[in-house]
Scaffold this active site. Structure first.
Site, short mmCIF file in Angstrom:
data_model
loop_
_atom_site.label_atom_id
_atom_site.label_comp_id
_atom_site.label_asym_id
_atom_site.label_seq_id
_atom_site.Cartn_x
_atom_site.Cartn_y
_atom_site.Cartn_z
N SER A 94 0.87 -1.17 0.00
CA SER A 94 0.00 0.00 0.00
C SER A 94 0.90 1.22 0.00
CB SER A 94 -0.90 -0.02 1.23
OG SER A 94 -1.89 0.97 1.11
N GLU A 95 0.69 2.12 -0.97
CA GLU A 95 1.71 3.13 -1.22
C GLU A 95 1.85 4.17 -0.11
OE1 GLU A 95 -0.98 2.62 -3.11
OE2 GLU A 95 -1.82 4.50 -3.86
N ASN A 96 0.93 4.18 0.84
CA ASN A 96 1.13 5.07 1.98
C ASN A 96 2.19 4.54 2.95
OD1 ASN A 96 -0.89 3.05 2.50
ND2 ASN A 96 -1.35 4.07 4.44
N GLY A 97 2.71 3.32 2.67
CA GLY A 97 3.87 2.90 3.46
C GLY A 97 3.73 1.59 4.18
N SER B 188 8.45 3.99 -0.02
CA SER B 188 7.34 3.31 -0.67
C SER B 188 7.40 3.50 -2.18
CB SER B 188 6.02 3.85 -0.12
OG SER B 188 4.94 3.15 -0.66
#
Lengths: 217, 232, 217, 232
Positions: free
Chosen positions: A45-48, A87
């Site tokens: 998930s690209e928020n980390g 990320s």
């Protein structure tokens, strides 16, 4: 004709063991529910967050643990947390093997538009531009036509682009299509959908082989 | 080294109209709640805010938008905020939308003394307009410039008086990269601890990047999308 | 005339409370032993360490805790460990307030050479090029002349450069000098060293004020 | 996900003559001892090695230099190795010396999909020869290209079968940035642990960057400069 779950199920068949996968908001998120037996993938998930698990049980929500859709999630053993620059280092550096995302329009040359309708809707591109510019393997999950019945598989995108020539595969409620040099190649039909139906719903150049099998989902 | 200040107001001393701020957080996760409240109370105007999102109508940066304290937003996604969309479409608010990865990397670059770098993100789109294009490995890339801010306003989980920080879960997000890029970096933490309590091997942001730190209070930590599954 | 310890002592007087400081190999390392009363500074070692403490007591050496000179060190409370990219993000991003390093040559325009003697010695620049290109405040610690008695404060460097126009201050065994637009400004004399001695030992342009106080160390 | 292999030999399968390798470590601290021994035993030749240092005469990369397995070194500092200096001055060994910060950032860039970036380091020196110069903020910078490697060979303290890693003390150094930049990243750890044993909030290298991992053995961890102070 597939529903949202059906599209997600069909995309899940594309997963390969050991892949890291980024799922966009909407239909793509549902793909996580249909991972085939014997296949291990990790969701990024690209928020980390790597190793994203299912939603928490009621009462176990943690405001400090969300996915890129701002939904409360859980983590699986073997997961990890990182900052936004790291990320996107994963994404831009092509360490994530598959990106699944939604779209408003896809063009026969692989262009995609999904972030802006001039004068009317501007939510922003979020991580989509980084994802489509970098991913080796991009699958678009969307309905074949928009609310007005117009095709979303076009000769050329009319909306501001998210990325150019990047989409490799499209899975819609009607069909699975590969994007190649000469246009959309029809690979599979959804149950109960004819080649003729798909032709009528596709504005972009459609390449139809002699035999188009029906999906098995 | 003692970077501890009493509260958000003391931490934000010197912050003036028309300054550029970075604010950590992703959605409402990991946002500097105390500092945002203080900005509303201070009534500073004409702000340029660099933040991945713009909060929701009544929380986070939405509070500053309501009071029209923000002149320009630099963000990647602003889809959860009706007032934002209204101000943007009406032209009251300047908006610079940036791919999320480029936003993160531009902040890191600003903190790391890298004035510009090439990225494939946004090539062939509006984002690339006016930017230099160069081919690397057969693939076109655009040149993106570093971002810095007069104040970087950060939320961490724990911190000490040297400014060493750790974050919790996905509340980390943009906070560490923005912490690097502030001329003055201000941090609010849920818990101030003594130097040495944080294992030096597992500090997320070394204190060298931080100028002021304080213990925040009354964290609401609002959840934007409460999603659950039934108990088994 | 100062010895190595004397040079380090004099440089330690330049430290200001709250500074982060990077000390190079050799004489600069000794500066850490002479921090003035009431001044708190943190030492950054570019291999990835902030809050570096003294050498360990015998038997407490840790192979996994060294400084940039590959010496075993300790950490102080409030220190932190990080990777090499983050370490140079601190340096390049000007988060470190003072760099002290040695040199083979310094020129009157602030150029510095300290990493290579063509055909004879090539150890490499290590972190020196990043440090001198980025630091706002660079002090060179060195002997005023080389082993053959030739000046190391030159009109122009003869060796391959480490950085251009970057040195702000030089502390030698004979003098403290500031580098300004018109050359080396003589600020202080070492005990027992005359202005005439310094003139004779300085090849680059030397600007001498009417009064040149003797250092107090 | 199970990335565990039996030993260095299995981890380095596919590594051939004339390949480009990255090797973590600073001096002899945090070097992949088991993998270096395996490289000597494999007898691969013509290697290009990207490593901050070149070991000492009889340890670390010095072992590969002795056997003349290295064609080219890309390093920042090689001052502790006489054989290295001899081979370089005689022209037997190609050497590309790079400022340490540029070396670290070029590895990170290679792993992060950033093909090139501007840095002030090396402007006006030999390092800048043939490189593009551009002024940012009144200060000249040079354009540096990303580095990648066929194999990145990494040493960590603990790791799990997903490839998640933590490092100990300053043995971290170049290991995390090189871990990002290998087409195949191979890791040797002092201790393999079960998934979940490493706190996800404090993992230094997420497993996504790692392809193969094994538990090393017989670590010597030689100290280059044993410096002590007398007991008080």
């Amino acid at each position: 004709m597939l529903d949202r779950e059906g599209i997600a199920k069909r995309i899940a068949q594309e997963l390969q063991d050991g892949w890291y996968v980024n799922l966009g908001i909407g239909i793509p998120t549902l793909v996580a529910n249909y991972i085939p037996e014997g296949i291990n993938v990790e969701f990024q998930s690209e928020n980390g967050l790597l190793g994203m698990g299912p939603f928490p049980v009621e009462g176990a929500e943690d405001a400090d643990l969300i996915n890129a859709g701002k939904q409360t999630v859980t983590m699986l053993p073997g997961g990890s947390i990182f900052d936004s620059a790291t990320s996107f280092a994963m994404i831009r550096g092509q360490h994530v093997q598959l990106t699944v995302l939604g779209a408003m329009e896809v063009a026969e040359n692989g262009d995609i538009a999904n972030w802006k309708i001039p004068g009317r809707m501007v939510k922003g591109m979020g991580g989509a531009m980084d994802l489509v510019a970098s991913a080796e393997n991009i699958i678009v999950a969307m309905k074949h036509t928009n609310r007005k019945g117009a095709s979303k598989l076009l000769k050329a995108c009319t909306l501001p682009l998210t990325g150019v020539g990047c989409v490799k595969k499209v899975v819609t409620n009607m069909a699975v299509l590969e994007v190649k040099e000469d246009g959309f190649h029809l690979i599979e039909r959804a149950p109960g959908v004819s080649v003729e139906d798909i032709k009528n719903a596709t504005e972009g150049r459609l390449v139809v082989p002699d035999v188009v099998p029906e999906m098995t989902i | 080294m003692n970077k501890i200040v009493a509260d958000a107001h003391e931490a934000l001393q010197g912050l003036q109209d028309n300054m550029t701020l970075m604010l950590g957080g992703f959605g409402l996760c990991g946002i500097p709640e105390n500092s945002i409240s203080a900005l509303v109370e201070m009534g500073v105007n004409g702000l340029t805010c660099i933040s991945n999102n713009a909060g929701v109508d009544d929380f986070g940066l939405g509070l500053l938008l309501q009071k029209k304290q923000i002149k320009k937003m630099i963000s990647s996604y602003v889809g959860e905020n009706d007032e934002f969309e209204r101000q943007m479409l009406s032209g009251e608010l300047e908006v610079d939308l940036i791919p999320q990865g480029s936003l993160a990397e531009r902040c890191r670059a600003g903190g790391a003394g890298i004035p510009a770098f090439f990225t494939p993100a946004g090539y062939g789109t509006e984002v690339a307009e006016g930017k230099e294009v160069r081919i690397f490995g057969g693939k076109p890339h655009i040149l993106e410039a570093a971002l810095t801010a007069d104040f970087a306003i950060i939320k961490a989980w724990k911190g000490d008086r040297y400014g060493n920080l750790i974050y919790k879960g996905t509340a980390r997000n943009f906070n560490p990269v923005m912490a690097m890029a502030g001329k003055i970096t201000v941090v609010e933490v849920e818990e101030l601890v003594e130097p040495g309590e944080l294992d030096p091997n597992f500090i997320h942001t070394p204190g060298v990047f931080v100028q002021r730190i304080f213990q925040g209070k009354n964290y609401e930590k609002r959840i934007e999308q409460r999603t659950t599954r039934p108990k088994a």
